[in-house]
Design an enzyme around this catalytic site. Structure first.
Site, PDB file in Angstrom:
ATOM      1  N   ASP A 149      95.078  26.623  36.647  1.00  0.00           N
ATOM      2  CA  ASP A 149      95.846  25.901  35.630  1.00  0.00           C
ATOM      3  C   ASP A 149      95.993  26.706  34.343  1.00  0.00           C
ATOM      4  O   ASP A 149      95.194  27.602  34.051  1.00  0.00           O
ATOM      5  CB  ASP A 149      95.150  24.579  35.278  1.00  0.00           C
ATOM      6  CG  ASP A 149      95.314  23.524  36.354  1.00  0.00           C
ATOM      7  OD1 ASP A 149      95.806  23.860  37.450  1.00  0.00           O
ATOM      8  OD2 ASP A 149      94.930  22.365  36.099  1.00  0.00           O
ATOM      9  N   ASP A 150      97.017  26.312  33.572  1.00  0.00           N
ATOM     10  CA  ASP A 150      97.197  26.657  32.152  1.00  0.00           C
ATOM     11  C   ASP A 150      97.790  28.031  31.886  1.00  0.00           C
ATOM     12  O   ASP A 150      97.986  28.396  30.724  1.00  0.00           O
ATOM     13  CB  ASP A 150      95.884  26.518  31.367  1.00  0.00           C
ATOM     14  CG  ASP A 150      95.381  25.086  31.330  1.00  0.00           C
ATOM     15  OD1 ASP A 150      96.129  24.190  31.760  1.00  0.00           O
ATOM     16  OD2 ASP A 150      94.240  24.871  30.891  1.00  0.00           O
ATOM     17  N   HIS A 200     102.794  22.019  35.064  1.00  0.00           N
ATOM     18  CA  HIS A 200     101.596  21.505  34.389  1.00  0.00           C
ATOM     19  C   HIS A 200     101.921  21.037  32.971  1.00  0.00           C
ATOM     20  O   HIS A 200     101.042  21.041  32.111  1.00  0.00           O
ATOM     21  CB  HIS A 200     100.516  22.590  34.375  1.00  0.00           C
ATOM     22  CG  HIS A 200      99.128  22.090  34.082  1.00  0.00           C
ATOM     23  ND1 HIS A 200      98.598  20.953  34.656  1.00  0.00           N
ATOM     24  CD2 HIS A 200      98.146  22.586  33.267  1.00  0.00           C
ATOM     25  CE1 HIS A 200      97.358  20.773  34.225  1.00  0.00           C
ATOM     26  NE2 HIS A 200      97.061  21.745  33.368  1.00  0.00           N
ATOM     27  N   HIS A 204     100.564  20.700  27.521  1.00  0.00           N
ATOM     28  CA  HIS A 204      99.283  20.125  27.930  1.00  0.00           C
ATOM     29  C   HIS A 204      98.881  18.842  27.200  1.00  0.00           C
ATOM     30  O   HIS A 204      97.703  18.651  26.870  1.00  0.00           O
ATOM     31  CB  HIS A 204      98.170  21.172  27.764  1.00  0.00           C
ATOM     32  CG  HIS A 204      97.088  21.053  28.797  1.00  0.00           C
ATOM     33  ND1 HIS A 204      96.013  20.193  28.671  1.00  0.00           N
ATOM     34  CD2 HIS A 204      96.907  21.695  29.977  1.00  0.00           C
ATOM     35  CE1 HIS A 204      95.218  20.318  29.720  1.00  0.00           C
ATOM     36  NE2 HIS A 204      95.738  21.218  30.535  1.00  0.00           N
ATOM     37  N   HIS A 291      90.950  28.057  36.159  1.00  0.00           N
ATOM     38  CA  HIS A 291      91.913  28.376  35.106  1.00  0.00           C
ATOM     39  C   HIS A 291      92.061  29.891  35.001  1.00  0.00           C
ATOM     40  O   HIS A 291      91.054  30.613  35.052  1.00  0.00           O
ATOM     41  CB  HIS A 291      91.455  27.800  33.763  1.00  0.00           C
ATOM     42  CG  HIS A 291      91.353  26.301  33.764  1.00  0.00           C
ATOM     43  ND1 HIS A 291      90.265  25.638  34.304  1.00  0.00           N
ATOM     44  CD2 HIS A 291      92.211  25.351  33.318  1.00  0.00           C
ATOM     45  CE1 HIS A 291      90.456  24.326  34.181  1.00  0.00           C
ATOM     46  NE2 HIS A 291      91.623  24.125  33.593  1.00  0.00           N
TER      47      HIS A 291
END
Length: 341
Positions: A149-150, A200, A204, A291
């Site tokens: 993620d991210d 995603h 965020h 991540h």
């Protein structure tokens, strides 16, 4: 005279046979058309709203694939008028495509033809040619999926991609739109290496704290960024923090990908602790959350992969892990663990 009579008779019979054949062909066409007209989304999807939602998103993706869209046009795809009722029948099903007939829209597109190979497992087998029948993927006994993620990160993501290449492993990257806009070449590299990209959000936020329009905007902006970078729309959504409810989860017409193993790399920021936690909590069919924005996380990946491989695990992408079509409006936590939103 006899020869002339025979020739005349043969010609006459030939004309009659041709007429009968033509009439039969036209009749068959009419029967086929009538049968097609009687079909509804409910019939071809076994009355599944999740399958209908998947068809809606495939329509958007196909439109984006067929036409060079601007970022603004991609953002507006969520508002494309598409059927929400199972009784709708604005489509034609042929042996090669499901063609969706659109009402008037801002794209000036009258229809979108989705190849049937993209609808395997979405449309029931009995309405599909044999070659498009859904067959559960054959996979090894012990499988896991890596997800990150991210990202993308301009330094760490390329480093991670090299690690994955070295171990012949593919993963799914759930990218943040604001970073994709800054580093589009990195996103292209992710796909080029055979990995998948998911949405995603743009920056965020917890989507359940947003209004419908703002939550849609978060996903739409990221769709536009990924499309501009790669030419494709992401198939999956992972909500930040895994926070989802029925109100938000049904806004996107996509599978919601959760996880069963949280590496807690974001909390530890410590490579050995991350490795130990993942190895202690991974089981067959796990979706592992990591991540690609922390150096300690990327540093943990080689040992995680090598150890799990020694334990007999094979790393696969999500479709092979889940072993069934991933449908809109369902949350997937791992193999055999999927739930409504």
């Amino acid at each position: 005279m006899i020869t002339l009579f025979r020739n005349h008779l043969f010609i006459t019979l030939g004309i009659i046979a041709t007429a009968i054949t033509t009439l039969g062909f036209q009749t068959n066409q009419k029967v086929a058309a009538a049968t097609s007209n009687q079909l509804t989304y409910g019939k071809i999807t076994n009355n599944s709203l999740h399958r209908l939602g998947t068809i809606r998103q495939l329509t958007r993706s196909q439109l984006a694939e067929d036409h060079h869209l601007t970022g603004k046009q991609v953002q507006q795809l969520v508002y494309l008028p598409l059927p929400k009722r199972l009784t709708a029948h604005n489509f034609t099903l042929s042996r090669t495509h499901l063609t969706i007939h659109l009402v008037k829209n801002s794209y000036n597109v009258n229809e979108v033809a989705i190849p049937l190979n993209k609808l395997t497992g979405i449309i029931l087998n009995r309405y599909m040619p044999k070659q498009y029948d859904y067959v559960k993927p054959a996979t090894p006994k012990k499988v896991v999926s890596l997800t990150f993620d991210d990202g993308p990160d301009p330094t760490l993501t390329p480093k991670l991609l090299k690690i994955l290449q070295r171990y012949h492993v593919h993963a799914t990257f759930f990218e943040v739109g604001s970073s994709v806009m800054k580093y589009p070449a990195v996103s292209r590299s992710v796909l080029k290496d055979g990995n998948q990209i998911g949405n995603h959000s743009r920056n965020h936020p917890q989507l359940t704290n947003l209004s419908n329009s703002r939550a849609r905007h978060q996903i739409a902006l990221t769709d536009a960024a990924i499309y501009k970078a790669t030419g494709t729309l992401p198939q999956y959504v992972r909500p930040p923090y895994g926070a989802i409810n029925s109100r938000v989860g049904n806004l996107f017409d996509r599978p919601i990908i959760q996880w069963s193993v949280d590496s807690r790399d974001w909390a530890y920021l410590n490579t050995p602790k991350t490795v130990n936690h993942v190895l202690a909590t991974t089981h067959n069919g796990s979706i592992i959350l990591m991540h690609d924005i922390h150096p300690t996380s990327v540093a943990a990946v080689p040992q995680i992969i090598s150890t799990l491989k020694k334990r007999g695990y094979t790393f696969v992408l999500l479709p092979n892990l889940i072993q069934r079509p991933l449908l809109a409006g369902l949350q997937y936590f791992g193999r055999g663990d999927y739930r409504g939103v």
